[in-house]
Scaffold this motif. Structure first.
Motif, PDB file in Angstrom:
ATOM      1  N   ILE A   3      -2.118  -6.296 -23.409  1.00 13.42           N
ATOM      2  CA  ILE A   3      -1.246  -5.395 -22.382  1.00 13.42           C
ATOM      3  C   ILE A   3       0.051  -6.355 -22.071  1.00 13.42           C
ATOM      4  CG2 ILE A   3      -1.237  -4.766 -20.247  1.00 13.42           C
ATOM      5  CD1 ILE A   3      -4.212  -4.151 -20.595  1.00 13.42           C
ATOM      6  N   SER A   4       1.231  -5.485 -22.466  1.00 12.46           N
ATOM      7  CA  SER A   4       2.583  -6.078 -22.071  1.00 12.46           C
ATOM      8  C   SER A   4       3.353  -5.323 -20.929  1.00 12.46           C
ATOM      9  CB  SER A   4       3.321  -6.232 -23.307  1.00 12.46           C
ATOM     10  OG  SER A   4       2.706  -7.112 -24.189  1.00 12.46           O
ATOM     11  N   SER A   5       3.203  -4.502 -20.818  1.00 12.75           N
ATOM     12  CA  SER A   5       3.924  -3.412 -19.983  1.00 12.75           C
ATOM     13  C   SER A   5       3.078  -2.232 -19.223  1.00 12.75           C
ATOM     14  CB  SER A   5       5.073  -2.847 -20.458  1.00 12.75           C
ATOM     15  OG  SER A   5       4.872  -2.184 -21.632  1.00 12.75           O
ATOM     16  N   PHE A   6       3.785  -1.679 -18.235  1.00 10.29           N
ATOM     17  CA  PHE A   6       3.106  -0.675 -17.464  1.00 10.29           C
ATOM     18  C   PHE A   6       4.026   0.651 -17.131  1.00 10.29           C
ATOM     19  CE2 PHE A   6       0.401  -4.378 -16.493  1.00 10.29           C
ATOM     20  CZ  PHE A   6      -0.939  -3.871 -16.700  1.00 10.29           C
ATOM     21  N   THR A   7       3.437   1.882 -17.169  1.00 11.17           N
ATOM     22  CA  THR A   7       4.161   3.072 -16.672  1.00 11.17           C
ATOM     23  C   THR A   7       3.421   3.544 -15.754  1.00 11.17           C
ATOM     24  OG1 THR A   7       3.771   4.333 -18.529  1.00 11.17           O
ATOM     25  CG2 THR A   7       5.730   3.126 -18.802  1.00 11.17           C
ATOM     26  N   PHE A   8       4.215   4.436 -14.691  1.00 11.05           N
ATOM     27  CA  PHE A   8       3.475   5.185 -13.864  1.00 11.05           C
ATOM     28  C   PHE A   8       3.967   6.505 -13.708  1.00 11.05           C
ATOM     29  CE2 PHE A   8       2.830   0.643 -12.445  1.00 11.05           C
ATOM     30  CZ  PHE A   8       1.600   0.640 -11.858  1.00 11.05           C
ATOM     31  N   ILE A  63       7.595  -7.067 -13.628  1.00 14.83           N
ATOM     32  CA  ILE A  63       9.099  -7.075 -13.290  1.00 14.83           C
ATOM     33  C   ILE A  63       9.767  -5.778 -14.015  1.00 14.83           C
ATOM     34  CG2 ILE A  63       9.241  -9.694 -12.893  1.00 14.83           C
ATOM     35  CD1 ILE A  63      10.955  -9.458 -15.534  1.00 14.83           C
ATOM     36  N   ASP A  64      10.902  -5.472 -13.380  1.00 19.51           N
ATOM     37  CA  ASP A  64      11.628  -4.231 -14.071  1.00 19.51           C
ATOM     38  C   ASP A  64      11.866  -4.449 -15.480  1.00 19.51           C
ATOM     39  OD1 ASP A  64      13.561  -2.513 -14.502  1.00 19.51           O
ATOM     40  OD2 ASP A  64      14.739  -2.783 -12.860  1.00 19.51           O
ATOM     41  N   ALA A  65      11.568  -3.607 -16.313  1.00 16.84           N
ATOM     42  CA  ALA A  65      11.945  -3.921 -17.867  1.00 16.84           C
ATOM     43  C   ALA A  65      13.289  -3.959 -18.128  1.00 16.84           C
ATOM     44  CB  ALA A  65      11.135  -2.727 -18.480  1.00 16.84           C
ATOM     45  N   ASP A  66      14.342  -3.526 -17.245  1.00 17.90           N
ATOM     46  CA  ASP A  66      15.773  -3.482 -17.570  1.00 17.90           C
ATOM     47  C   ASP A  66      16.171  -4.923 -16.946  1.00 17.90           C
ATOM     48  OD1 ASP A  66      15.937  -1.305 -18.642  1.00 17.90           O
ATOM     49  OD2 ASP A  66      16.732  -0.090 -17.104  1.00 17.90           O
ATOM     50  N   ALA A  67      15.550  -5.778 -16.543  1.00 15.96           N
ATOM     51  CA  ALA A  67      15.947  -7.279 -15.789  1.00 15.96           C
ATOM     52  C   ALA A  67      16.775  -7.872 -17.085  1.00 15.96           C
ATOM     53  CB  ALA A  67      15.026  -7.930 -15.117  1.00 15.96           C
ATOM     54  N   PRO A  68      18.117  -8.271 -16.829  1.00 16.27           N
ATOM     55  CA  PRO A  68      18.821  -9.025 -17.893  1.00 16.27           C
ATOM     56  C   PRO A  68      18.216 -10.331 -18.182  1.00 16.27           C
ATOM     57  CG  PRO A  68      20.264  -8.106 -16.194  1.00 16.27           C
ATOM     58  CD  PRO A  68      18.878  -8.092 -15.711  1.00 16.27           C
ATOM     59  N   ILE A  69      18.088 -10.755 -19.362  1.00 19.58           N
ATOM     60  CA  ILE A  69      17.207 -12.032 -19.802  1.00 19.58           C
ATOM     61  C   ILE A  69      18.054 -13.145 -18.781  1.00 19.58           C
ATOM     62  CG2 ILE A  69      18.881 -12.725 -21.622  1.00 19.58           C
ATOM     63  CD1 ILE A  69      15.360 -13.089 -21.597  1.00 19.58           C
ATOM     64  N   THR A  78       0.798   7.066  -2.865  1.00 16.89           N
ATOM     65  CA  THR A  78       1.172   7.748  -4.231  1.00 16.89           C
ATOM     66  C   THR A  78       1.548   6.892  -5.075  1.00 16.89           C
ATOM     67  OG1 THR A  78       1.940   9.531  -5.422  1.00 16.89           O
ATOM     68  CG2 THR A  78       3.016   8.853  -3.502  1.00 16.89           C
ATOM     69  N   LEU A  79       0.989   7.025  -6.415  1.00 18.35           N
ATOM     70  CA  LEU A  79       1.569   6.077  -7.524  1.00 18.35           C
ATOM     71  C   LEU A  79       3.050   6.274  -7.788  1.00 18.35           C
ATOM     72  CD1 LEU A  79      -1.438   5.496 -10.139  1.00 18.35           C
ATOM     73  CD2 LEU A  79      -0.488   4.096  -8.548  1.00 18.35           C
ATOM     74  N   ALA A  80       3.556   7.431  -7.455  1.00 20.25           N
ATOM     75  CA  ALA A  80       5.000   7.785  -7.479  1.00 20.25           C
ATOM     76  C   ALA A  80       5.719   6.756  -7.061  1.00 20.25           C
ATOM     77  CB  ALA A  80       5.403   8.945  -6.750  1.00 20.25           C
ATOM     78  N   ASP A  81       5.444   5.967  -5.928  1.00 17.64           N
ATOM     79  CA  ASP A  81       6.248   4.701  -5.505  1.00 17.64           C
ATOM     80  C   ASP A  81       6.237   3.585  -6.363  1.00 17.64           C
ATOM     81  OD1 ASP A  81       6.975   5.615  -2.817  1.00 17.64           O
ATOM     82  OD2 ASP A  81       4.748   5.389  -2.156  1.00 17.64           O
ATOM     83  N   TRP A  82       5.671   3.596  -7.432  1.00 21.48           N
ATOM     84  CA  TRP A  82       5.655   2.648  -8.577  1.00 21.48           C
ATOM     85  C   TRP A  82       6.402   3.280  -9.793  1.00 21.48           C
ATOM     86  CZ3 TRP A  82       1.899   2.682  -5.198  1.00 21.48           C
ATOM     87  CH2 TRP A  82       1.869   1.447  -4.342  1.00 21.48           C
ATOM     88  N   LYS A  83       6.900   4.560  -9.732  1.00 20.52           N
ATOM     89  CA  LYS A  83       7.592   5.014 -11.066  1.00 20.52           C
ATOM     90  C   LYS A  83       8.905   4.284 -11.150  1.00 20.52           C
ATOM     91  CE  LYS A  83       7.635   9.512 -11.235  1.00 20.52           C
ATOM     92  NZ  LYS A  83       7.638  10.910 -10.901  1.00 20.52           N
ATOM     93  N   ASN A  84       9.270   4.139 -12.595  1.00 19.23           N
ATOM     94  CA  ASN A  84      10.565   3.332 -12.667  1.00 19.23           C
ATOM     95  C   ASN A  84      10.849   3.650 -14.129  1.00 19.23           C
ATOM     96  OD1 ASN A  84      12.154   1.464 -13.963  1.00 19.23           O
ATOM     97  ND2 ASN A  84      11.550  -0.191 -12.597  1.00 19.23           N
ATOM     98  N   ASP A  85      11.997   4.382 -14.202  1.00 21.88           N
ATOM     99  CA  ASP A  85      12.479   4.656 -15.391  1.00 21.88           C
ATOM    100  C   ASP A  85      12.197   3.771 -16.874  1.00 21.88           C
ATOM    101  OD1 ASP A  85      13.246   7.100 -14.478  1.00 21.88           O
ATOM    102  OD2 ASP A  85      15.407   6.382 -14.122  1.00 21.88           O
TER     103      ASP A  85
END
Length: 237
Positions: free
Chosen positions: A114-119, A213-219, A53-60
Motif C-alpha cells: 500500500i503506497s497511497s490513498f484516495t477518498f 502527505i499530499d501526493a503533489d508535494a515537490p521533492i 464525512t470522508l469528504a474532508d480528506w478528498k484531495n485531487d
C-alpha cells in the motif's frame, strides 16, 4: 509545520522507539524548539471541516504514504543527515540512513504494498506502488474523540465489509493546511484496526501509525521535511 512534525514524530516514535525500549518523551523534547519557530504557520482555521464525512480528506492528487519516500535515491542524502542527527537523540549513535528508513517503514504499518490513498464522500481506496487498487471500502462515521492525538481531534470511521480486517476501523486526524511559503507539506495521521478503536486515538498508542502527505508535494519539500523532522536542519521557511 508544527502539526506535520508532531504527526511524523508520533508515527516514528510510537512504534520504532518502543521496539528498542527507549522512551519517546526525551527524544521528542529535542524538537520542541524547532516546532515553536513555525507554530504560527498552523493558525489557519478549519471551521468548515467537520471530520464527520470522508469528504474532508478528498484531495485531487491523492495522498502518498510518507514511508514510500525511503525508496527514492534522490532522498538518500537527506536520510543520512537525518540519521546522523536523530540517532544520538534516541541512543542509537550508529544509526545510518538505511536504518532510519527501516524504522520509518516499520512505523507506517501498511502491508500489501500500500503506497497511497484516495477518498470520496463515503469511501477510502488504497493503491499499491503501481497505482493498482488494493481495496476500496465504504465507511460510516462513528464518533469524534476530542484532544486525542497530539492534541488534535480523532475521527473514527467503520466499514461493514467483512474482508476489511485491520482496516475495519479508521482513526484519522484532519489534514493540516499547507502554507504558501513552501516546505510545509499537507499531511495527516491515519491509524487503523480490526477492533478496539479507542486505543487508536491516544498518545500512548504503540501500534502502526502511518503518516500520509499530499501526493503533489515537490521533492525538495520532502527533502526539507525529512531533515527538519529528525533534527538535521532548523526550520527556515
Amino acid at each position: 509545520m508544527k502539526k506535520l512534525l508532531s504527526l511524523i514524530l508520533a508515527a516514528m516514535l510510537s512504534l520504532s522507539l518502543g521496539g528498542y525500549g527507549i522512551s519517546a518523551d526525551n527524544s521528542e523534547n529535542s524538537f520542541v524548539a524547532a516546532e515553536s519557530e513555525t507554530s504560527q504557520q498552523e493558525e489557519t482555521s478549519q471551521e468548515e471541516a467537520t471530520g464527520e464525512t470522508l469528504a474532508d480528506w478528498k484531495n485531487d492528487a491523492g495522498w502518498t504514504a510518507f514511508y514510500t519516500f525511503t525508496q527514492n535515491p534522490d532522498l538518500d542524502d537527506a536520510y543520512e543527515a537525518a540519521a546522523e542527527a536523530f540517532g544520538p537523540a534516541i541512543g542509537m549513535d550508529d544509526l545510518d540512513g538505511e536504518g532510519l528508513k527501516a524504522m520509518q517503514i516499520q512505523a507506517a504499518g501498511f502491508e500489501d504494498d500500500i503506497s497511497s490513498f484516495t477518498f470520496t464522500d463515503d469511501s477510502m481506496t488504497a493503491l499499491d506502488s503501481e497505482g493498482d487498487k488494493v481495496f476500496s471500502y465504504q465507511y460510516s462515521f462513528v464518533e469524534t474523540i476530542e484532544n486525542a492525538i497530539e492534541g488534535e481531534n480523532a475521527y473514527i470511521y467503520k466499514t461493514d465489509n467483512a474482508g476489511a480486517e485491520e482496516f475495519t476501523y479508521l482513526c484519522l486526524t484532519l489534514p493540516n493546511i499547507a502554507t504558501e511559503e513552501g516546505g510545509v507539506i499537507q499531511s495527516f495521521n491515519i491509524r487503523h484496526a480490526a477492533d478496539d478503536y479507542e486505543a487508536l486515538a491516544t498518545d500512548t498508542y504503540e501500534g502502526s501509525a502511518g503518516v500520509v502527505i499530499d501526493a503533489d508535494a515537490p521533492i525538495e519539500d520532502v527533502d526539507y521535511t525529512i531533515r527538519v523532522v529528525y533534527g538535521a536542519q532548523e526550520p527556515n521557511r
